[in-house]
Design a protein around this motif. Structure first.
Motif, short mmCIF file in Angstrom:
data_model
loop_
_atom_site.label_atom_id
_atom_site.label_comp_id
_atom_site.label_asym_id
_atom_site.label_seq_id
_atom_site.Cartn_x
_atom_site.Cartn_y
_atom_site.Cartn_z
N ARG A 49 0.82 -1.21 0.00
CA ARG A 49 0.00 0.00 0.00
C ARG A 49 0.86 1.26 0.00
NH1 ARG A 49 -5.35 -1.56 2.38
NH2 ARG A 49 -5.15 -3.82 2.43
N CYS A 50 0.29 2.33 -0.50
CA CYS A 50 1.00 3.60 -0.49
C CYS A 50 0.00 4.74 -0.41
CB CYS A 50 1.86 3.75 -1.75
SG CYS A 50 2.93 5.21 -1.65
N ASN A 51 0.41 5.84 0.21
CA ASN A 51 -0.45 7.02 0.29
C ASN A 51 -0.17 7.99 -0.86
OD1 ASN A 51 2.08 7.48 1.36
ND2 ASN A 51 1.40 8.92 2.92
N PHE A 52 0.79 7.67 -1.74
CA PHE A 52 1.04 8.46 -2.95
C PHE A 52 0.54 7.66 -4.16
CE2 PHE A 52 4.97 11.31 -1.73
CZ PHE A 52 4.27 11.80 -0.63
N ARG A 53 0.42 8.36 -5.27
CA ARG A 53 0.03 7.69 -6.51
C ARG A 53 0.96 8.18 -7.64
NH1 ARG A 53 -1.78 4.87 -3.66
NH2 ARG A 53 -3.83 3.95 -3.41
N CYS A 54 2.28 8.08 -7.40
CA CYS A 54 3.22 8.51 -8.43
C CYS A 54 2.87 7.80 -9.74
CB CYS A 54 4.65 8.15 -8.02
SG CYS A 54 5.07 8.71 -6.37
N SER A 55 2.76 8.60 -10.80
CA SER A 55 2.23 8.03 -12.04
C SER A 55 3.18 6.97 -12.62
CB SER A 55 2.00 9.14 -13.06
OG SER A 55 3.23 9.80 -13.28
N TYR A 56 4.48 7.05 -12.28
CA TYR A 56 5.43 6.07 -12.83
C TYR A 56 5.45 4.78 -12.02
CZ TYR A 56 8.23 8.38 -9.20
OH TYR A 56 8.67 8.91 -8.03
N CYS A 57 4.65 4.73 -10.96
CA CYS A 57 4.71 3.57 -10.06
C CYS A 57 3.32 3.01 -9.75
CB CYS A 57 5.42 3.97 -8.78
SG CYS A 57 5.55 2.67 -7.55
N MET A 58 2.42 3.86 -9.23
CA MET A 58 1.07 3.40 -8.88
C MET A 58 0.04 4.34 -9.50
SD MET A 58 1.51 2.31 -4.88
CE MET A 58 0.02 1.35 -4.72
N PRO A 59 -0.08 4.33 -10.82
CA PRO A 59 -1.01 5.27 -11.45
C PRO A 59 -2.44 5.11 -10.91
CG PRO A 59 -0.24 3.60 -13.01
CD PRO A 59 0.59 3.46 -11.79
N GLY A 100 8.56 -0.76 -0.07
CA GLY A 100 7.13 -1.08 -0.23
C GLY A 100 6.76 -0.86 -1.68
N GLY A 101 5.59 -0.45 -1.87
CA GLY A 101 4.66 0.43 -1.20
C GLY A 101 5.38 1.43 -0.31
N GLU A 102 4.66 2.03 0.59
CA GLU A 102 5.29 2.97 1.51
C GLU A 102 5.54 2.25 2.84
OE1 GLU A 102 6.94 5.69 1.57
OE2 GLU A 102 7.02 5.47 3.74
N PRO A 103 6.80 1.95 3.13
CA PRO A 103 7.10 1.12 4.30
C PRO A 103 6.64 1.72 5.63
CG PRO A 103 9.11 2.04 3.37
CD PRO A 103 8.03 2.32 2.40
N THR A 133 11.76 5.59 1.61
CA THR A 133 10.44 6.12 1.96
C THR A 133 10.10 7.35 1.12
OG1 THR A 133 9.15 7.18 3.73
CG2 THR A 133 11.55 7.44 3.86
N ASN A 134 8.80 7.60 0.98
CA ASN A 134 8.42 8.84 0.28
C ASN A 134 8.50 10.04 1.23
OD1 ASN A 134 6.02 8.81 1.83
ND2 ASN A 134 4.81 7.90 0.17
N GLY A 135 8.83 9.80 2.49
CA GLY A 135 9.11 10.90 3.42
C GLY A 135 7.89 11.49 4.09
FE1 SF4 Z 1 5.49 6.72 -5.22
FE2 SF4 Z 1 6.93 5.05 -3.63
FE3 SF4 Z 1 4.30 5.12 -3.49
FE4 SF4 Z 1 5.47 4.11 -5.64
S1 SF4 Z 1 5.55 3.27 -3.62
S2 SF4 Z 1 3.66 5.45 -5.58
S3 SF4 Z 1 7.24 5.45 -5.80
S4 SF4 Z 1 5.67 6.81 -3.05
#
Ligand code: SF4
Ligand code: SAM
Ligand code: SF4
Length: 371
Positions: A49-59, A100-103, A133-135
């Motif tokens: 799982r992740c709280n971001f949706r970086c288009s190059y990773c989790m569009p 991860g995902g976002e660890p 991490t995405n920080g």
């Molecule tokens: Fe972005 Fe990392 Fe989340 Fe992928 S796992 S969408 S790179 S923050």
């Protein structure tokens, strides 16, 4: 369920149960693959799982509200991760990277770090333990991570311009909060900190110079990553890759650089120092300059599948062994039987492969096995 989701679900099912070899293969700390590459680096994904949706990773279009993440019962527990990590260490692993995902979304991650920090290499040395991490949660968690025994962190940040960054993470997350996280990590001594910037030509390549200027002299090592064709969902195109050589050229014109020696075998980044002595940067050129020949990395997915390459189309299921009645010796034999025949070198072959070739559409997603 939407049709788009199906290939990803298939992807996760694409695993091979690893049998326990009839002839035991003892762990000697010297495990090598078919190309003579040692096993030194284990990347452990602790959540998909992740709280971001970086288009190059989790569009967003794929990882939407209907997307089915792994159920909690599928995830390896901290005890299971530590047990399997210990066996990898007996095979020669010296470095663990949590990803991860976002660890930092995995609850009580510091407990896992504490357990991993107690492991020792075959030579009796502490392991090199780090986290990518995405920080976004770093400010809150930095002290607990440090106290648990984490040595350093790598933070991903794709630009300094707030609008560019908000668009790239696609959840409107502000740059300032990531910078706060980096400052908190620096303050508690989680260093040297690395910052990874994925460069997409036409999207954030105008951020290269501002990022370089910002981190120059700060003690943070900024690294530029070529946008990669990982996974099957990011719609990767070669013309969106800005070769690292161009990145270096642009920075060198304003802030002169000199090349540095490679830090260690298997190191992914080429290092450059600022000629005025104010620090270093790195470039990770996985597309234009393959580094498969000394790739010593294995990846363990959140649910215990072992991947031998970032571009693999198939995982090797260790969880059924971990949750079955396999002993640590059985586990060591099974891991050896997977690593020894390893011949993966996708990045070296990329240029000669037809554009849509296998593993192509069936590649594992980066958010599932981490970077
Ligand atoms: Fe972005 Fe990392 Fe989340 Fe992928 S796992 S969408 S790179 S923050
Ligand atoms: N969420 C964490 C983060 O973003 O740092 C950890 C997981 S993320 C998958 C690990 C790294 O992979 C990040 O630095 C991210 O920028 C990078 N990454 C993801 N997709 C990529 C792609 N298509 N090309 C290059 N790097 C990518
Ligand atoms: Fe390692 Fe595969 Fe990347 Fe080559 S393409 S460096 S083998 S992960």
């Amino acid at each position: 369920m939407s049709e788009r989701v199906i290939p990803l679900i298939d992807q996760r099912l694409q695993t091979r149960a690893v049998p326990i070899p009839a002839q035991a293969i003892a762990a000697t700390g010297q495990l090598r693959d078919a190309r003579g590459r040692a096993l030194r680096d284990l990347r452990i994904s602790v959540t998909d799982r992740c709280n971001f949706r970086c288009s190059y990773c989790m569009p967003k279009e794929i990882f939407d509200k209907d997307y089915q993440y792994l159920p909690h019962s599928a995830l390896l527990t901290f005890e299971e991760i530590t047990r399997v990590a210990k066996v990898f260490v007996a095979h020669g692993v010296q470095k663990l990277r949590l990803t991860g995902g976002e660890p930092l979304l995995r609850k009580h991650l510091e407990i896992l770090i504490e357990q991993l920090a107690a492991l020792r290499t075959v030579d009796g040395a502490p392991l090199d333990i780090t986290l990518t991490t995405n920080g976004s949660l770093l400010r809150r968690k930095a002290q607990a991570l440090k106290d648990a025994g984490l040595q350093r962190v790598t933070v991903s940040l794709d630009g300094l311009d707030d609008a560019v960054f908000r668009a790239m993470n696609d959840v409107d997350f502000p740059v300032a909060d990531v910078l706060d996280g980096i400052a908190a990590a620096q303050a508690v001594g989680l260093g040297p900190i690395k910052v990874n910037m994925v460069v997409k030509r036409g999207t954030n390549d105008d951020q290269i110079l501002p990022m370089a200027r910002h981190f120059k002299g700060s003690g943070v090592v900024l690294r530029f990553i070529e946008y990669m064709d990982v996974g099957a969902t990011n719609g990767w195109r070669m013309d969106e890759v800005l070769p690292s050589a161009k990145v270096i050229e642009r920075i060198h014109r304003e802030m002169p650089l000199v090349p540095l020696e490679q830090a260690a075998e298997g190191e992914t980044a080429q290092r450059w120092a600022y000629a005025d002595g104010s620090g270093e940067i790195g470039v990770i050129s996985s597309v234009t300059q393959a580094f498969c020949s000394d790739c010593n990395r294995a990846r363990l997915s959140t649910e215990g599948q072992l991947y031998l390459c970032l571009f693999a189309s198939e995982g090797h299921d260790l969880r059924h062994l971990i949750r079955g009645d396999a002993s640590d010796e059985d586990l060591a034999s099974a891991i050896a039987s997977v690593w020894q025949p390893r011949a993966d070198r996708y990045s070296e072959l990329r240029a000669s492969l037809p554009p849509d070739s296998t593993p192509g559409k069936r590649r594992v997603e980066m958010s599932y096995i981490g970077g």
